[in-house]
Design a protein around this motif. Sequence first.
Motif, PDB file in Angstrom:
ATOM      1  N   ALA A  40       1.478  26.378  25.639  1.00 16.30           N
ATOM      2  CA  ALA A  40       0.112  26.198  25.153  1.00 16.30           C
ATOM      3  C   ALA A  40      -0.913  26.771  26.135  1.00 16.30           C
ATOM      4  O   ALA A  40      -1.860  27.463  25.729  1.00 16.30           O
ATOM      5  CB  ALA A  40      -0.147  24.720  24.902  1.00 16.30           C
ATOM      6  N   SER A  41      -0.704  26.519  27.429  1.00 19.24           N
ATOM      7  CA  SER A  41      -1.737  26.940  28.380  1.00 19.24           C
ATOM      8  C   SER A  41      -1.748  28.462  28.569  1.00 19.24           C
ATOM      9  O   SER A  41      -2.824  29.070  28.646  1.00 19.24           O
ATOM     10  CB  SER A  41      -1.595  26.159  29.696  1.00 19.24           C
ATOM     11  OG  SER A  41      -1.010  26.944  30.678  1.00 19.24           O
ATOM     12  N   SER A  42      -0.564  29.104  28.600  1.00 19.82           N
ATOM     13  CA  SER A  42      -0.558  30.565  28.763  1.00 19.82           C
ATOM     14  C   SER A  42      -1.065  31.253  27.493  1.00 19.82           C
ATOM     15  O   SER A  42      -1.708  32.309  27.561  1.00 19.82           O
ATOM     16  CB  SER A  42       0.844  31.065  29.126  1.00 19.82           C
ATOM     17  OG  SER A  42       1.744  30.801  28.091  1.00 19.82           O
ATOM     18  N   THR A  43      -0.813  30.641  26.342  1.00 21.51           N
ATOM     19  CA  THR A  43      -1.302  31.227  25.080  1.00 21.51           C
ATOM     20  C   THR A  43      -2.829  31.128  25.015  1.00 21.51           C
ATOM     21  O   THR A  43      -3.512  32.073  24.633  1.00 21.51           O
ATOM     22  CB  THR A  43      -0.651  30.510  23.875  1.00 21.51           C
ATOM     23  OG1 THR A  43       0.763  30.671  23.972  1.00 21.51           O
ATOM     24  CG2 THR A  43      -1.134  31.086  22.555  1.00 21.51           C
ATOM     25  N   ARG A  44      -3.345  29.984  25.451  1.00 19.28           N
ATOM     26  CA  ARG A  44      -4.795  29.791  25.485  1.00 19.28           C
ATOM     27  C   ARG A  44      -5.430  30.813  26.430  1.00 19.28           C
ATOM     28  O   ARG A  44      -6.455  31.435  26.128  1.00 19.28           O
ATOM     29  CB  ARG A  44      -5.102  28.373  25.959  1.00 19.28           C
ATOM     30  CG  ARG A  44      -6.570  28.027  25.958  1.00 19.28           C
ATOM     31  CD  ARG A  44      -6.730  26.516  26.091  1.00 19.28           C
ATOM     32  NE  ARG A  44      -8.133  26.164  26.104  1.00 19.28           N
ATOM     33  CZ  ARG A  44      -8.787  25.806  27.204  1.00 19.28           C
ATOM     34  NH1 ARG A  44      -8.146  25.764  28.364  1.00 19.28           N
ATOM     35  NH2 ARG A  44     -10.058  25.504  27.141  1.00 19.28           N
TER      36      ARG A  44
END
Length: 197
Positions: A40-44
């Motif tokens: 989730a964080s790398s995609t964001r």
Amino acid sequence: MTESRDVENGGDTPAGVGVLLDFVNTRAIEGNCEEQLVDASSTRQWLSDSVIPFDGSLVTEADVLVARELRSALLAILKEHVGLDERDEAEAATAYLSRAARLYPLAAVISRAGTVLEPIQDGVAGALASVIGAGVQASADPRVWQRVKACKNPKCYKGFYDRTKNTGGAYCSASCASQMSMRAYRSRKAEQAAHSA
Ligand SMILES: [Zn+2]
């Protein structure tokens, strides 16, 4: 003769193509680049750094899976463009893209300058709709669309824009082209050796 040139080399890419390729090329390629949509964080982070309009809102792990599914579906079409006839994959991709188009709708806004496709939803859904919108733009002209391809090297499959005169480019780079011609050479040699044995 098959020409191959890197997508970065020379000329503007037609509307939508750049965004589409950026998104498709978030995949890991062995010895070349790492997976960008890990969690989730790398995609964001990736969405925030990209040219895709994104309001920086929450990204969930479920969103990551959806983004990767959309990426696989788009890649399947790009593989077809280079003659990789994986029919089941392409059919599944078309079905997926039809479903995605309903889940992440776009509004066509006509103005004096032309028509723009605006996402109806905010957040990740809106960002994914923008990716679909880039695909709509890139595929609007069949002469452009057939040039948006995946590298034919099975170790690569990087998305690229084929700038060759005859639309015959099959590899993203000279390095992939030479890897594949070396492979073909070796298998010819092996075949000859088997026949003469
Ligand atoms: Zn390649």
